[in-house]
Design an enzyme around this catalytic site. Structure first.
Site, short mmCIF file in Angstrom:
data_model
loop_
_atom_site.label_atom_id
_atom_site.label_comp_id
_atom_site.label_asym_id
_atom_site.label_seq_id
_atom_site.Cartn_x
_atom_site.Cartn_y
_atom_site.Cartn_z
N TYR A 167 0.87 -1.18 0.00
CA TYR A 167 0.00 0.00 0.00
C TYR A 167 0.91 1.23 0.00
O TYR A 167 1.57 1.52 1.00
CB TYR A 167 -0.87 -0.08 1.26
CG TYR A 167 -1.90 0.99 1.50
CD1 TYR A 167 -2.15 2.02 0.59
CD2 TYR A 167 -2.69 0.96 2.65
CE1 TYR A 167 -3.12 2.98 0.83
CE2 TYR A 167 -3.66 1.92 2.90
CZ TYR A 167 -3.86 2.92 1.99
OH TYR A 167 -4.81 3.88 2.25
N LYS A 195 -1.63 -1.45 -3.82
CA LYS A 195 -2.67 -0.42 -3.81
C LYS A 195 -1.92 0.91 -3.94
O LYS A 195 -1.18 1.30 -3.04
CB LYS A 195 -3.47 -0.48 -2.51
CG LYS A 195 -4.50 0.62 -2.43
CD LYS A 195 -5.18 0.62 -1.08
CE LYS A 195 -6.01 1.87 -0.94
NZ LYS A 195 -6.36 2.16 0.44
O1 LIG Z 1 -8.80 2.53 3.48
C1 LIG Z 1 -8.53 2.43 2.28
O2 LIG Z 1 -8.23 1.34 1.78
C2 LIG Z 1 -8.53 3.65 1.46
N1 LIG Z 1 -8.02 4.69 1.96
C3 LIG Z 1 -7.67 5.82 1.20
C4 LIG Z 1 -7.41 6.93 2.18
O3 LIG Z 1 -8.18 7.13 3.12
O4 LIG Z 1 -6.39 7.62 2.05
C5 LIG Z 1 -8.71 6.10 0.18
C6 LIG Z 1 -9.03 4.91 -0.66
O5 LIG Z 1 -10.27 5.12 -1.28
C7 LIG Z 1 -9.12 3.64 0.11
#
Ligand SMILES: O=C(O)C1=N[C@H](C(=O)O)C[C@H](O)C1
Length: 328
Positions: A167, A195
């Site tokens: 992530y 991600k």
């Molecule tokens: O928790 C998630 O996975 C996401 N978080 C991001 C954030 O809050 O920066 C946004 C994304 O849509 C998904």
């Protein structure tokens, strides 16, 4: 912290793993799991009521997401306010999501913490559940070097028998996963995806072009562009709202119908901007509360959105609802 017997055990696991990196017999299964990391995955908000986890609302919300055709769920991510949850609450959330998805839809678990030994310990405890794998960002606040990050992620990946999705969210972690780091980590058989939430389409395209990782868009505003460049889908907080529309947009993009996808996506651009005007998930929870799916309750230090933003969210959402009869 390392004085605790369990932490000492984890720490010695770290030293042992530092010298070994052999894939186990589950590697083929993990390769098959990679096919499942596609589509619209929703990082589920954690509903609270009077300060406690609202299990009834969570169950109902999860069922609604499943009924809307979502391809996967994420538990205890940033949207799920992981930093404010106890271990018992995290386990309850996992149990509820696994019960509702009933093995039909994969559930990814946010794996968060500061130190490698602690994360290995957490992962070993969590992987006893029938989860798909782990979503893992660099430890926030610590700002490790890229070399440190490579060792950190490889050691955690060595210690689990489930897939890991990296992530990249430098705005929240204070450090980015650079392209060379992603290339190095992609060589680990358990690290299957990314991600990408740096907000940079360039970074996303580079990761798609230069690594074998399944890249999921983690910046909701970029969904269409990301998929045009080959993203496998999105982990999208915005997709809590009218999830079926986001699923249709994914299917349209997946089948090359860009114009139709654009027609569905354009009306959502304003809503997506509003959902991130204040820190996620506060705006999202305000809108879900308007739909009576959760209470408008966050845990400090997150707090409710301003009245002005709440009004704008609701009116934009209502306008979408009016237009939706022709779009769906
Ligand atoms: O928790 C998630 O996975 C996401 N978080 C991001 C954030 O809050 O920066 C946004 C994304 O849509 C998904």
């Amino acid at each position: 912290m390392l004085d605790h017997p369990v932490m000492l055990e984890a720490s010695s696991a770290v030293s042992q793993l530092a010298t070994s990196s052999s894939p186990g017999p589950h590697v083929e299964a993990i390769t098959a799991e990679k096919q499942r990391l596609r589509g619209i995955w929703v990082p589920v908000v954690t509903p609270f009521k009077d300060g406690s986890l609202d299990v009834t609302a969570l169950r109902h919300l999860a069922q609604q997401l499943v009924n809307s055709g979502v391809h996967g769920l994420v538990a205890c991510s940033t949207t799920g306010e992981f930093g404010s949850l106890s271990t018992t609450e995290k386990l309850t959330i996992i149990e509820v999501l696994l019960e509702i998805t009933d093995t039909q839809i994969p559930v990814l678990m946010g794996l968060n913490g500061f130190g490698t030994a602690d994360l290995i310990q957490q992962a070993n405890m969590l992987q006893q559940y029938d989860i798909f794998g782990f979503l893992m960002a660099p430890p926030p606040f610590v700002k490790p070097s890229q070399t440190g990050l490579i060792r950190h992620f490889n050691l955690v990946a060595d210690s689990v028998n489930k897939p890991i999705v990296l992530y990249n969210v430098p705005s929240r972690c204070g450090v980015a996963l650079e392209l060379d780091t992603l290339k190095a980590l992609a060589g680990h058989p358990h690290i299957i995806g990314l991600k990408e939430s740096s907000g940079s389409l360039h970074n996303l395209v580079q990761a798609i072009a230069h690594t074998p990782l399944n890249v999921m868009c983690g910046d909701d505003a970029l969904l269409l562009s990301a998929m045009q460049y080959g993203a496998s889908g999105a982990i999208s907080a915005a997709a809590h709202i009218n999830t079926d529309v986001f699923v249709s947009i994914y299917e349209l993009m997946h089948t090359g119908q860009l114009a139709a996808a654009k027609k569905h996506f354009t009306p959502y651009e304003q809503l997506i901007a509003l959902l991130f005007r204040e820190t996620n998930p506060a705006p999202l929870k305000a809108l879900l509360a308007h739909q009576r799916l959760v209470e408008a309750e966050l845990r400090l230090p997150l707090s409710n959105v301003s009245v002005a933003l709440e009004k704008e969210l609701v009116s934009t959402f209502e306008q979408l609802a009016q237009g939706s009869s022709t779009m769906r």
